[in-house]
Write an enzyme that holds these catalytic residues in place. Sequence first.
Site, PDB file in Angstrom:
ATOM      1  N   ASP A   1       0.907  -1.036   0.012  1.00 21.46           N
ATOM      2  CA  ASP A   1       0.135   0.147   0.020  1.00 21.46           C
ATOM      3  C   ASP A   1       0.805   1.292  -0.131  1.00 21.46           C
ATOM      4  O   ASP A   1       2.183   1.131   0.295  1.00 21.46           O
ATOM      5  CB  ASP A   1      -0.989  -0.063   1.327  1.00 21.46           C
ATOM      6  CG  ASP A   1      -1.746   1.305   1.565  1.00 21.46           C
ATOM      7  OD1 ASP A   1      -2.358   1.634   0.315  1.00 21.46           O
ATOM      8  OD2 ASP A   1      -1.729   2.007   2.420  1.00 21.46           O
ATOM      9  N   SER A   2       0.249   2.417  -0.445  1.00 19.23           N
ATOM     10  CA  SER A   2       0.884   3.658  -0.221  1.00 19.23           C
ATOM     11  C   SER A   2       1.436   3.876   1.348  1.00 19.23           C
ATOM     12  O   SER A   2       2.553   4.548   1.439  1.00 19.23           O
ATOM     13  CB  SER A   2       0.413   4.816  -0.828  1.00 19.23           C
ATOM     14  OG  SER A   2      -1.104   4.930   0.089  1.00 19.23           O
TER      15      SER A   2
ATOM     16  N   CYS B   1      -4.099  -1.527  -2.040  1.00 26.26           N
ATOM     17  CA  CYS B   1      -4.209   0.092  -2.226  1.00 26.26           C
ATOM     18  C   CYS B   1      -5.202   0.065  -3.480  1.00 26.26           C
ATOM     19  O   CYS B   1      -4.991  -0.320  -4.234  1.00 26.26           O
ATOM     20  CB  CYS B   1      -2.952   0.515  -2.417  1.00 26.26           C
ATOM     21  SG  CYS B   1      -3.145   2.523  -3.084  1.00 26.26           S
TER      22      CYS B   1
ATOM     23  N   GLU C   1      -3.808   8.804   8.581  1.00 26.46           N
ATOM     24  CA  GLU C   1      -2.230   8.533   8.619  1.00 26.46           C
ATOM     25  C   GLU C   1      -2.008   9.497  10.016  1.00 26.46           C
ATOM     26  O   GLU C   1      -0.998   9.046  10.749  1.00 26.46           O
ATOM     27  CB  GLU C   1      -1.594   9.066   7.654  1.00 26.46           C
ATOM     28  CG  GLU C   1      -1.617   8.187   6.211  1.00 26.46           C
ATOM     29  CD  GLU C   1      -0.725   7.125   6.325  1.00 26.46           C
ATOM     30  OE1 GLU C   1       0.518   7.187   6.845  1.00 26.46           O
ATOM     31  OE2 GLU C   1      -0.889   6.241   5.738  1.00 26.46           O
TER      32      GLU C   1
ATOM     33  N   CYS D   1     -11.021   3.221  -0.424  1.00 26.18           N
ATOM     34  CA  CYS D   1      -9.787   3.272  -0.131  1.00 26.18           C
ATOM     35  C   CYS D   1      -9.236   2.529   1.121  1.00 26.18           C
ATOM     36  O   CYS D   1     -10.249   2.530   1.886  1.00 26.18           O
ATOM     37  CB  CYS D   1      -9.524   4.720   0.051  1.00 26.18           C
ATOM     38  SG  CYS D   1      -7.848   5.288   0.650  1.00 26.18           S
TER      39      CYS D   1
ATOM     40  N   HIS E   1      -7.326   3.168   3.502  1.00 25.17           N
ATOM     41  CA  HIS E   1      -7.425   3.668   4.698  1.00 25.17           C
ATOM     42  C   HIS E   1      -8.464   4.318   5.547  1.00 25.17           C
ATOM     43  O   HIS E   1      -8.595   4.515   6.492  1.00 25.17           O
ATOM     44  CB  HIS E   1      -6.715   5.256   4.379  1.00 25.17           C
ATOM     45  CG  HIS E   1      -5.135   5.179   4.165  1.00 25.17           C
ATOM     46  ND1 HIS E   1      -4.701   4.772   3.265  1.00 25.17           N
ATOM     47  CD2 HIS E   1      -4.047   5.722   4.768  1.00 25.17           C
ATOM     48  CE1 HIS E   1      -3.263   4.727   3.059  1.00 25.17           C
ATOM     49  NE2 HIS E   1      -3.012   5.489   4.167  1.00 25.17           N
TER      50      HIS E   1
END
Length: 281
Positions: free
Chosen positions: A17-18, A80, A160, A194, A196
């Site tokens: 993932d990023s 992702c 994040e 997404c 996240h």
Amino acid sequence: VQASSFTNPSAPIGVFDSGVGGLTVLRALHSLLPGERFLYLGDTARLPYGTKSRDSVFRYSLQAAKFLTTCGIKYLVIACNTASAAALEALRTELAPMPVIGVIEPGAEAGCKASRTGRIMVAATEGTVQGGAYQRAIARLRPDATVVAQACSVFVALAEEGWTEGLIAEAVADRYLGEVVRADPLIDTLLLGCTHFPALTRTLRAVLGPSISIVDSAYTTASVLLADLRRRELCARHERGGDIRFLATDSPVRFARVGARILGTPLDPQQIELVDINDAR
Ligand code: DGL
């Protein structure tokens, strides 16, 4: 390069993932496949992917995937959505015969199953929404469905940063999604497009109320992976005893702090290996 790792059931499964968002997928993979070994790569140095051009995301994804293949993985999971949208098909060709799956088809499947009205709101990054991958995947599975796609880039930063609950998170969620849902009472499903975004589920529930189903791709991706591993006779032989290795392209301290919240288990920065993936080819 371990060229034949894709035929070795004891080799690890690569997941990337990023950043830490893909840990929501890793958690589901690990819980459904506790005997497997996982190698998780978070490209934190280049996060976010969601606001970058398709070309940049494509290049980053290729480097991340190639780096993982040099670590001897047997399977690649693109955890992702933005990277899946930009690079899944190309990675399948590039890495063949290594099997590769993304999270968009499984996510679309989860969304279609959850919705009764067929009116599905997809919350994703700008890149995923603009590329239209969810709109196409849902149309393939359920041609009668209508997709309302909404880019929610700030959710990535909130996840994040660990600001997943409270006034700020609620205000952002309301700004992106509240109005859309209030204006369209037929929307009965929010698909988190997404990896996240599951970190914000409680906030989304508070903002959207109890009648909207909130679904993500984590568990459907895990079941797609399990079925494919079985089909390929690639399941690890042991019932338990799997493990997870974490790699990041930027600060292990930050990865451990933020990642622990998403995983729901403590992470020691010593467990996170800092890697340079720029030269992977
Ligand atoms: N977690 C990623 C996704 O599923 C994107 C986050 C980012 O913008 O880097 O799309």
